[in-house]
Design an enzyme around this catalytic site. Structure first.
Site, mmCIF file in Angstrom:
data_model
loop_
_atom_site.group_PDB
_atom_site.id
_atom_site.type_symbol
_atom_site.label_atom_id
_atom_site.label_comp_id
_atom_site.label_asym_id
_atom_site.label_seq_id
_atom_site.Cartn_x
_atom_site.Cartn_y
_atom_site.Cartn_z
ATOM 1 N N HIS A 131 -0.987 -0.298 7.833
ATOM 2 C CA HIS A 131 -0.252 0.019 6.602
ATOM 3 C C HIS A 131 0.193 1.473 6.703
ATOM 4 O O HIS A 131 -0.606 2.337 7.055
ATOM 5 C CB HIS A 131 -1.142 -0.192 5.383
ATOM 6 C CG HIS A 131 -0.367 -0.271 4.102
ATOM 7 N ND1 HIS A 131 0.271 0.816 3.569
ATOM 8 C CD2 HIS A 131 -0.097 -1.304 3.275
ATOM 9 C CE1 HIS A 131 0.886 0.451 2.455
ATOM 10 N NE2 HIS A 131 0.686 -0.835 2.258
ATOM 11 N N ARG A 182 7.034 -2.739 7.683
ATOM 12 C CA ARG A 182 5.891 -1.850 7.896
ATOM 13 C C ARG A 182 5.713 -1.324 9.314
ATOM 14 O O ARG A 182 5.288 -0.194 9.505
ATOM 15 C CB ARG A 182 4.619 -2.623 7.564
ATOM 16 C CG ARG A 182 4.279 -2.448 6.165
ATOM 17 C CD ARG A 182 3.026 -3.127 5.853
ATOM 18 N NE ARG A 182 3.115 -3.358 4.424
ATOM 19 C CZ ARG A 182 2.295 -4.078 3.744
ATOM 20 N NH1 ARG A 182 1.316 -4.691 4.345
ATOM 21 N NH2 ARG A 182 2.442 -4.211 2.458
ATOM 22 N N GLU A 200 9.095 -4.578 -2.053
ATOM 23 C CA GLU A 200 8.349 -3.921 -0.966
ATOM 24 C C GLU A 200 9.182 -3.976 0.295
ATOM 25 O O GLU A 200 10.216 -4.654 0.338
ATOM 26 C CB GLU A 200 6.991 -4.617 -0.771
ATOM 27 C CG GLU A 200 6.053 -4.387 -1.932
ATOM 28 C CD GLU A 200 4.707 -5.058 -1.789
ATOM 29 O OE1 GLU A 200 3.706 -4.354 -1.781
ATOM 30 O OE2 GLU A 200 4.657 -6.287 -1.678
ATOM 31 N N HIS A 204 -4.690 -2.554 8.542
ATOM 32 C CA HIS A 204 -4.572 -3.193 7.222
ATOM 33 C C HIS A 204 -4.702 -4.707 7.276
ATOM 34 O O HIS A 204 -5.345 -5.308 6.422
ATOM 35 C CB HIS A 204 -3.208 -2.812 6.648
ATOM 36 C CG HIS A 204 -2.934 -3.311 5.278
ATOM 37 N ND1 HIS A 204 -3.689 -2.947 4.185
ATOM 38 C CD2 HIS A 204 -1.982 -4.147 4.799
ATOM 39 C CE1 HIS A 204 -3.200 -3.524 3.087
ATOM 40 N NE2 HIS A 204 -2.181 -4.279 3.446
ATOM 41 N N ARG A 257 3.668 -9.242 9.594
ATOM 42 C CA ARG A 257 3.669 -9.901 8.282
ATOM 43 C C ARG A 257 4.578 -9.179 7.296
ATOM 44 O O ARG A 257 4.534 -7.952 7.183
ATOM 45 C CB ARG A 257 2.239 -9.890 7.728
ATOM 46 C CG ARG A 257 2.111 -10.480 6.346
ATOM 47 C CD ARG A 257 0.694 -10.331 5.874
ATOM 48 N NE ARG A 257 0.350 -8.940 5.739
ATOM 49 C CZ ARG A 257 0.219 -8.315 4.568
ATOM 50 N NH1 ARG A 257 0.395 -8.951 3.437
ATOM 51 N NH2 ARG A 257 -0.113 -7.041 4.529
HETATM 52 C C1 SIN Z 1 0.459 -3.044 -0.654
HETATM 53 O O1 SIN Z 1 0.282 -3.020 -1.855
HETATM 54 O O2 SIN Z 1 1.145 -2.226 -0.056
HETATM 55 C C2 SIN Z 1 -0.220 -4.104 0.134
HETATM 56 C C3 SIN Z 1 0.513 -5.366 0.006
HETATM 57 C C4 SIN Z 1 0.332 -6.177 1.239
HETATM 58 O O3 SIN Z 1 -0.364 -5.755 2.146
HETATM 59 O O4 SIN Z 1 0.956 -7.230 1.326
#
Ligand code: SIN
Length: 537
Positions: free
Chosen positions: A245, A291, A122, A352, A387
């Site tokens: 998000h 993010r 991610e 989010h 975060r």
């Molecule tokens: C996501 O699946 O994008 C959310 C994961 C997260 O917020 O840590």
């Protein structure tokens, strides 16, 4: 008739992973009450798609995970806390596996027939390190824990119970250090306020996404824990850092469906309405930048072009890969008429995650003896100003474990204080419930319009004024009428909204998730400085 009274050794508020993990451990030593405001599976955890970040591969290291977390946190993380949480992750993951959690596995390429945990990637992670159960990791964790607590006779789960306020020794005027005595709780079905007495209380109430008009959070995320802690006099920190998000589904009917960051981790790209990619213009890491950067880039593209959304394109990936890795997203979008293997997904940023919260140590310890805060409600110093994706389930797991150990080793001494019953006074049934629903909308819209991804002091001051008026109105309603769940949540929501605005106004710079056009750069004097707010005595 006297109100119902309950007594437990430990009272846990909230049934996400942090609360359930604490409850499970504490139940080995005493009677645990677990209060949850709707159904036991209604939690932010249950909605988490991506996964748990933890170092489990030979190509990864604690050092790299620490560095990625600090980088994302933009100078505001507490490094010792980051190290503790990162280094204790693997042991907690092992316990999860022993409890029966089933994560996605893959065949080891060089060793046919042997399998290992599949790791996805991610934004902000320099390595693949996110353990996942396809794209429904939270649901798998919730299932695992709910199954475990079902066979634990020491745990009493009380659904449809909404915590109203903490009862502390200071609140009832007792001398000596402030300690927790219990909680007033509304039984939503019987519409009665009950007294829960316990020497140990755990705030595991999650976040506050519902404070914004658009959020990826479930309806329960109304900031109850932060608001209760604030009213009880605890310091609340860093509330300006609200994580948006980047990719929430843009759909007229379904407004809170997340499209996991793991989709970008596996190669999906962002395109504008003209079909062109744009992330490279904002950050060399492209779609896998942290993010805050991706959300701001989308916001800026939407403002520049006047488009309602941007598009997440994974049509170049194999259909079998898409359905195998993202079955939940694939099925949900299909229900809504979007075949994600063939058509880019319309997406927008949405609130989010709350990075700030109740000031707590890595052991969940707060300033009130016997009161712990774990998970999203807490501000431990792990997330700093932003975060890192999938660090939240890790924090919830590690900190709830540590908090349970701490509570067992530091059992509060018994006391002879009497908890008074809830006073309803002359309250009557509310006559105009439309006021409550109108104010709900107004708080959320005010926050969306004036305290969003890009802020200015003028907009923040506007929000402050409007929220001040709403607070007055809600307070009046609260004192004059019998409490309802909607009213109690609204009261919490407006408190959290005011805290976000107050923290935003305190920080004269831009850092991580807090971007203020009046102060577009970070200021060295504010590095390592938290914004802390405490209710005036
Ligand atoms: C996501 O699946 O994008 C959310 C994961 C997260 O917020 O840590």
């Amino acid at each position: 008739m006297p109100a119902t009274r309950h007594e437990f050794d430990v009272l846990v508020l909230g049934s996400g992973i942090a609360g359930l993990n604490f409850a499970l451990q504490a139940a080995r030593h005493g009677r645990v009450g677990l209060v949850t405001k709707k159904n036991r599976a209604d939690s932010n955890t249950n909605w988490a798609q991506g996964g748990i970040a933890s170092v489990t591969s030979r190509e990864d290291s604690f050092e790299l995970h620490v560095r990625d977390t600090l980088d994302a946190g933009a100078g505001l993380c507490r490094e010792s806390v980051v190290r503790t949480i990162v280094e204790e992750g693997p042991a907690r993951i092992q316990e999860l596996l022993e409890l029966g959690a089933r994560f996605t596995e893959r065949e080891i390429p060089a060793e046919p027939g042997r399998r290992e945990l599949d790791l996805t990637r991610e934004g902000g992670h320099s390595k693949r390190r996110v353990l996942h159960a396809a794209d429904a990791t939270g649901a798998e964790l919730e299932r695992t824990y709910l199954q475990a607590i079902a066979s634990q006779p020491n745990i009493t789960v009380l659904e449809d119970h909404l915590a109203i306020d903490l009862i502390t020794s200071a609140k009832i005027g007792a001398a000596g250090p402030n300690r927790i005595l219990g909680v007033y709780v509304l039984d939503r079905i019987r519409q009665e306020v009950e007294v829960f007495a316990a020497p140990v209380v755990v705030l595991a109430t999650g976040g506050s996404g519902k404070v914004y008009l658009y959020t990826t959070n479930p309806d329960i995320a109304t900031g109850d824990g932060v608001a209760m802690a604030y009213r009880a006099g605890l310091p609340i920190a860093n509330m300006e850092f609200v994580q948006f998000h980047p990719t929430c589904l843009f759909h007229p009917q379904v407004r809170n469906f997340l499209i996991s960051e793991a989709v970008r981790g596996e190669g999906a790209v962002l395109r504008g309405a003209d079909g062109k990619r744009f992330m490279d213009r904002y950050d060399a890491r492209g779609e896998l930048a942290p993010r805050d950067i991706v959300a701001r880039a989308i916001d800026s593209e939407m403002k520049r072009t006047g488009a309602d959304c941007v598009f997440l394109d994974l049509t170049h990936l194999q259909e079998s890969f898409i359905t195998g890795h993202f079955p939940t997203i694939h099925a949900r979008c299909r229900e809504l008429g979007i075949d994600i293997a063939r058509r880019p997904i319309p997406v927008v940023p949405a609130a989010h995650y709350q990075c700030g919260g109740v000031v707590a140590s890595v052991d969940g310890v707060t300033e009130i003896t016997g009161l712990y805060a774990v998970g999203e409600v807490a501000c431990t110093g792990l997330h700093g100003a932003n975060r890192l994706a999938s660090n939240s389930l890790l924090e919830a797991l590690v900190c709830s474990h540590r908090a349970a150990q701490h509570a067992l080793q530091h059992r509060p001494e018994s006391h002879s204080l009497t908890i008074p019953e809830w006073q309803t006074g002359n309250a009557t049934d509310p006559d105009e419930l439309v006021v409550v629903s109108h104010n709900w909308d107004e708080v959320r819209r005010t926050m969306w319009d004036y305290v969003g991804i890009v802020r200015t002091n003028k907009r923040l001051r506007r929000a402050e004024k409007r929220l001040g008026n709403l607070t007055e109105e809600i307070r009046e309603f609260y004192w004059n009428f019998r409490v309802t769940a909607d009213l109690l949540e609204l009261r919490n929501l407006v408190t959290v909204a005011e805290l976000i605005v107050a923290c935003s106004l305190q920080r004269p710079e831009s850092r991580g998730l807090h971007y203020n056009l009046d102060f577009p750069s970070s200021h060295p004097a504010w590095a390592q400085r938290d914004t802390v707010i405490r209710r005036p005595a």
